[in-house]
Design an enzyme around this catalytic site. Structure first.
Site, short mmCIF file in Angstrom:
data_model
loop_
_atom_site.label_atom_id
_atom_site.label_comp_id
_atom_site.label_asym_id
_atom_site.label_seq_id
_atom_site.Cartn_x
_atom_site.Cartn_y
_atom_site.Cartn_z
CB ILE A 52 -0.96 -0.02 1.21
CG1 ILE A 52 -1.77 -1.32 1.22
CG2 ILE A 52 -1.91 1.19 1.16
CD1 ILE A 52 -2.55 -1.58 2.51
CG ASN B 79 8.04 -4.68 13.44
OD1 ASN B 79 9.23 -4.50 13.19
ND2 ASN B 79 7.09 -4.30 12.60
CB SER C 157 -6.90 -3.10 10.14
OG SER C 157 -7.64 -4.24 9.79
CE1 TYR D 216 -1.70 -6.13 11.04
CE2 TYR D 216 -3.99 -6.88 10.94
CZ TYR D 216 -2.98 -6.04 10.51
OH TYR D 216 -3.25 -5.10 9.54
CE LYS E 136 -2.26 -2.47 11.42
NZ LYS E 136 -1.20 -1.57 10.96
CG ASN F 283 -10.96 -7.40 3.16
OD1 ASN F 283 -11.67 -6.81 3.98
ND2 ASN F 283 -10.53 -8.62 3.35
NE ARG G 76 -9.27 -17.14 7.31
CZ ARG G 76 -8.76 -16.19 6.54
NH1 ARG G 76 -7.55 -16.34 6.00
NH2 ARG G 76 -9.44 -15.10 6.28
CG ASP H 267 -12.61 -16.39 7.89
OD1 ASP H 267 -11.82 -15.45 8.13
OD2 ASP H 267 -12.44 -17.21 6.97
#
Ligand code: NAD
Ligand code: UD1
Length: 335
Positions: free
Chosen positions: A13, A100, A125, A151, A155, A181, A292, A295
């Site tokens: 991006i 990180n 996100s 993750y 955010k 997305n 999954r 989801d």
């Protein structure tokens, strides 16, 4: 014209945003440690725009080197893309993700503070919304509950850190952009998504099925309560997304502003496969597999705040994204 530091600017991006910035007369410097991108992206940015951004191969965890770049750069603004983003990996290595993403951001904000840089745009996100009562996510919803991964939590925590800092520094202007997305590639075919390692997201997996590195796409469940039984997401062309950053940069104001960047129109996995097949003229090998874990059946952006306040909305479609992705893949194959 403004001078912008783009962290993670050789990434997917970030590189598209660097192109938009350069094409609109902004001066751009990039800092990236090349963990998930290649130095050749700088050449590609130059081929597209005719301008070569200054590139620093530096890790945001190296506060001393980062300080030097920020001190010497005399930047007006920072757009902060640099971060780790593999959801599954973050479950296995949460400390790597916290160090990180969070320490990297704190180092960056400290450097900006020392050097009087007060405009900041952050890549957040849709994942910060977690699980909501409605699948149409709007900025006024409470965030942070039921986030499915470390993750996602990075955010969310970074959003809170930025808000706290903007309260403490009344001159600070921050924008948190919640991406839905991102898919697609630059229409030149010179830059696109090129992840290292094994991809987890739908489009990179479709790309690997197309180039033969993965035999077939597994559809993660077709028994969801949606029209065709597959999950629905709000896919946004990366060029539209990049333009959203431009719009945000032109509307900076004191405090923290938050915007969804999405189209408002969800597509199912089966619709994505059909769009890919239409653009490529070939059948995509796939099979239905189990769901999954983690989801959600469907969610999409309410993008009206960005349209109202930034004058930005998506103009490109999933068909455009498929065409540009295939063009990018063909160009990669040629070289
Ligand atoms: P990307 O991996 O292509 O780009 C991120 C770049 O940051 C890479 O070039 C990587 O080398 C660099 N980087 C990582 N850690 C660094 C560090 N400590 N110091 C310097 N450079 C570092 O990812 P992307 O898809 O372009 O995503 C950009 C941002 O947008 C990320 O913060 C990501 O979490 C966020 N985001 C992405 C998506 C998506 O689906 N792609 C969705 C929502 C949010
Ligand atoms: C995933 C992450 C989310 C992150 C986002 C963008 C999970 C649970 N969620 O979201 O936190 O913000 O990526 O990086 O990992 N699909 C298949 N087969 C595949 C791959 C995907 O059917 O091989 C389906 C998925 O079930 C989903 C859709 O395609 O319905 C999109 O998947 P993906 O690209 O991973 O994005 P998200 O699930 O939205």
């Amino acid at each position: 014209m403004k001078k912008v530091l783009v962290t993670g600017g050789t990434g997917y991006i970030g590189s598209h945003t660097a192109v938009e910035l350069l094409q609109n007369g902004y001066e751009v410097e990039i800092v990236d440690n090349l963990f998930n991108s290649k130095i050749t992206v700088v050449d590609q940015i130059e081929k597209i725009t005719g301008k070569r951004p200054v590139f620093h191969q530096v890790d945001l965890l190296d506060a001393t080197q980062l300080d030097q770049i920020v001190a010497n750069g005399h930047f007006d603004s920072v757009i902060h893309f640099a971060g780790l983003k593999a959801v599954g990996e973050s479950v296995e290595k949460p400390l790597d993700y916290y160090r990180n993403n969070i320490t990297g951001t704190v180092n960056l904000l400290e450097s900006m503070k020392k050097n009087g840089v007060n405009e900041f745009i952050f890549s957040s996100s849709a994942t910060v919304y977690g699980v909501q009562d409605s699948p149409e996510y709007i900025e006024t919803m409470t965030t942070g509950a039921n986030i499915s991964s470390p993750y996602g939590r990075t955010k969310c925590f970074i959003e809170e850190i930025v808000k706290d800092y903007s309260v403490a520094n009344p001159e600070f202007k921050a924008v948190l952009l919640r991406y839905f997305n991102p898919i697609g590639a630059h229409p030149s075919g010179l830059i696109g998504e090129d992840p290292n390692g094994i991809p987890n997201n739908l489009m990179p997996i479709i790309m690997r099925v197309m180039d033969g590195r993965i035999a077939k796409l597994q559809i993660y469940g077709d028994d969801y309560p949606t029209e065709d039984g597959t999950c629905r997401r709000d896919y946004i062309h990366v060029v539209d997304l990049a333009k959203g950053h431009m719009a945000a940069l032109e509307h900076m104001q004191a405090g923290t502003q938050i915007f969804n960047l999405g189209s408002g129109k969800p597509s199912s996995v089966k619709e994505m496969i059909a769009a890919f097949e239409k653009a490529s003229g070939e059948a995509l090998p796939c099979e239905v597999g189990p769901r999954r874990a983690g989801d959600l059946p469907e969610f999409w952006a309410n993008p009206s705040k960005a349209e109202r306040e930034l004058g930005w909305r998506t103009v490109l479609t999933i068909d455009d994204a498929m065409r540009d992705t295939i063009n990018y893949l063909n160009k990669v194959k040629e070289n």
